[in-house]
Design a protein around this motif. Structure first.
Motif, PDB file in Angstrom:
ATOM      1  N   UNK A 115       0.807  -1.214   0.000  1.00  0.00           N
ATOM      2  CA  UNK A 115       0.000   0.000   0.000  1.00  0.00           C
ATOM      3  C   UNK A 115       0.835   1.257   0.000  1.00  0.00           C
ATOM      4  N   UNK A 116       1.893   1.273   0.819  1.00  0.00           N
ATOM      5  CA  UNK A 116       2.683   2.489   0.985  1.00  0.00           C
ATOM      6  C   UNK A 116       3.462   2.853  -0.273  1.00  0.00           C
ATOM      7  N   UNK A 163      12.135  13.923   0.979  1.00  0.00           N
ATOM      8  CA  UNK A 163      11.515  14.157   2.283  1.00  0.00           C
ATOM      9  C   UNK A 163      10.464  13.094   2.581  1.00  0.00           C
ATOM     10  N   UNK A 164       9.610  12.788   1.589  1.00  0.00           N
ATOM     11  CA  UNK A 164       8.583  11.772   1.795  1.00  0.00           C
ATOM     12  C   UNK A 164       9.176  10.395   2.051  1.00  0.00           C
ATOM     13  N   UNK A 212       9.947   5.381   4.779  1.00  0.00           N
ATOM     14  CA  UNK A 212      10.805   4.197   4.741  1.00  0.00           C
ATOM     15  C   UNK A 212      11.192   3.692   6.131  1.00  0.00           C
ATOM     16  N   UNK A 213      11.678   4.555   7.036  1.00  0.00           N
ATOM     17  CA  UNK A 213      12.044   4.029   8.363  1.00  0.00           C
ATOM     18  C   UNK A 213      10.854   3.561   9.181  1.00  0.00           C
ATOM     19  N   UNK A 224       0.025   7.053   2.950  1.00  0.00           N
ATOM     20  CA  UNK A 224       1.275   6.292   3.108  1.00  0.00           C
ATOM     21  C   UNK A 224       1.763   6.350   4.547  1.00  0.00           C
ATOM     22  N   UNK A 225       1.691   7.525   5.148  1.00  0.00           N
ATOM     23  CA  UNK A 225       2.125   7.681   6.535  1.00  0.00           C
ATOM     24  C   UNK A 225       1.255   6.857   7.479  1.00  0.00           C
ATOM     25  N   UNK A 226      -0.070   6.869   7.250  1.00  0.00           N
ATOM     26  CA  UNK A 226      -0.978   6.110   8.112  1.00  0.00           C
ATOM     27  C   UNK A 226      -0.751   4.614   8.022  1.00  0.00           C
TER      28      UNK A 226
END
Length: 485
Positions: free
Chosen positions: A64-65, A224-225, A230-231, A426-428
């Motif tokens: 998904x990300x 930045x994204x 990634x981490x 993506x963050x969620x």
């Protein structure tokens, strides 16, 4: 939305509305459907995909990300490409590339190849999607703008109804032995139809003063994204080493550097990727913050809930899709309800957030009381309430946020808004997926229900933060536009 909206003097002699605007809107909405389906289907299919192709828990998150992150970093550029080369042309290129990316997903033979193909899908989706908002702003007169944007609500609702069910059904049916691959193959006729209809009905549309591409800005935003997501996904797999925290800290620095670079580029007469004047509009800046928090909560929740129903409760892919029907039907009902109370503007959006929070706590209560024996029927009330709240929130969202955007800012605004939506997704997925997998890792009998309860508390907190950030929005959809003119 009223028909007597005050407009600038320069727009008194506006050209007549585009003849095929409703047919063109249908093409734009078809592209939205493809994006919504592909953003959601891996939530249902990821356990099956992992079982066949292998990979780790991080693979499930990356399915998904990778899609949403690649789309996020490309969307702002996608809007600019439409301004420069024509929105119709870039829409068609994006739709064709998205279809090819879907084919690559369908034939992937390893987790790495599938994640790479998802990146291709996301990048071409980033070229396709922002053109739609720009064309709508040009095709429709002010009195029809609300109705045009209002069509996104039912389409999103129906897609959210059909997407999980379709994915589950296709996987269970295993047509021609394709299994999960059919969820991507089905995009081939949809993509081809979008290209053919786009050639016929979409108007030529581009900015009267096209701007140059801001390549350094694209690179900074992309880095930045990636440094943020990634981490969050990979750090858990490696035991949270120092580099994961260094990368997340560096992402803040790079985002700040991106903002400084864009502002400097604007002051020196250049063409920034994101037009700085947008951030002087209360509706736009408030909308970015609200959208970032909200879409983070919803995307992460949908992934984790589908994992819980399949891995924790043993639901099949089809049953996992069917259990989301109350949410989706509630969302459609919420959109309809929002139309009847649209005059309350921002209060409708905030009311939707509170209703969603109650629904989320209802899901938490259901899992707590029913335990491991919880049935699909027991989820119906809470998921329906959550869906109604989401419909109430989403119906006025885009109209409020884009109300004060000028014509020359359209490409940058639509690309930035949709990019933040995808970045939030993506963050969620990264954040809530990591919380869930962290809680269930390390034991032979993981407490999946306990992990789900923790995630639901986090989601409820994020929704309350959404309620707070919504105070930055203007009270009415056209308030800022009127004040600006």
């Amino acid at each position: 939305m009223t028909a007597d909206v005050t407009v600038p003097a320069r727009s008194v002699a506006e050209p007549p509305a585009y003849r095929w605007r409703w047919a063109a809107l249908a093409v734009i909405l078809a592209a939205e459907v493809m994006d919504l389906l592909d953003a959601m289907v891996t939530n249902i299919a990821s356990p099956t995909i992992q079982a066949e192709l292998g990979g780790t828990a991080a693979t499930i998150q990356w399915l998904g990300a990778a899609y949403t992150l690649s789309m996020a970093v490309g969307l702002i550029t996608g809007g600019r490409l439409g301004d420069i080369f024509g929105r119709r042309r870039m829409f068609l290129i994006g739709a064709a590339g998205f279809t090819v990316g879907s084919l690559l997903c369908a034939v992937a033979q390893s987790p790495e190849l599938l994640v790479g193909a998802r990146v291709v899908q996301g990048l071409f989706g980033a070229v396709m999607l922002p053109q739609g908002l720009g064309m709508i702003k040009e095709m429709f007169p002010p009195k029809e703008m609300g109705a045009a944007f209002g069509m996104f609500g039912p389409v999103m609702g129906l897609s959210s109804v059909g997407g999980p069910i379709l994915a589950g059904w296709l996987i269970d049916a295993d047509f021609f032995g394709t299994g999960w691959r059919m969820i991507f193959l089905i995009n081939l006729p949809l993509g081809l139809a979008a290209v053919i209809a786009g050639l016929r009905f979409l108007p030529e549309s581009r900015s009267p003063h096209p701007l140059r591409l801001d390549v350094p800005g694209v690179i900074l935003a992309s880095i930045a994204g990636l440094l943020l997501v990634f981490p969050l996904v990979q750090g858990r797999e490696d035991g949270w080493p120092v580099w994961s925290f260094v990368m997340m800290g560096a992402s803040v620095v790079v985002f700040a550097g991106f903002g400084w670079f864009e502002s400097r580029k604007s002051r020196t007469g250049g063409d920034p990727l994101v037009v700085p004047s947008l951030f002087r509009k209360r509706a736009f800046t408030g909308g970015l913050l609200t959208g970032l928090v909200f879409f983070s909560a919803m995307s992460g929740f949908m992934l984790v809930f589908n994992l819980y129903t399949q891995i924790g409760l043993g639901y099949s892919t089809l049953k996992a899709g069917l259990v989301m029907i109350p949410w989706s039907l509630g969302m459609v009902a919420g959109f309809g309800l929002a139309q009847t109370v649209a005059r309350f503007g921002r209060k409708v959006l905030q009311g939707g957030v509170l209703v969603m929070t109650l629904g989320t706590l209802g899901v938490l209560l259901t899992i707590t009381m029913a335990g491991a024996t919880v049935t699909a029927w027991q989820f119906v009330p809470a998921l329906a309430v959550t869906g109604i709240g989401m419909g109430l929130l989403m119906a006025p969202f885009f109209d409020i946020v884009l109300a004060g955007v000028e014509q020359h800012e359209t490409g940058s605004a639509s690309g930035t808004l949709t990019a933040v939506q995808q970045l939030g997704g993506a963050f969620g997925v990264a954040l809530l997926g990591t919380v869930f997998f962290d809680l269930v890792a390390g034991g032979p009998n993981p407490d999946l229900a306990g992990a789900m309860r923790v995630v639901l508390w986090v989601v409820a907190g994020m929704l309350l933060l959404t309620f707070v950030t919504a105070f930055l929005l203007p009270r009415k959809a056209r308030e800022e536009a009127l004040e600006g003119h």
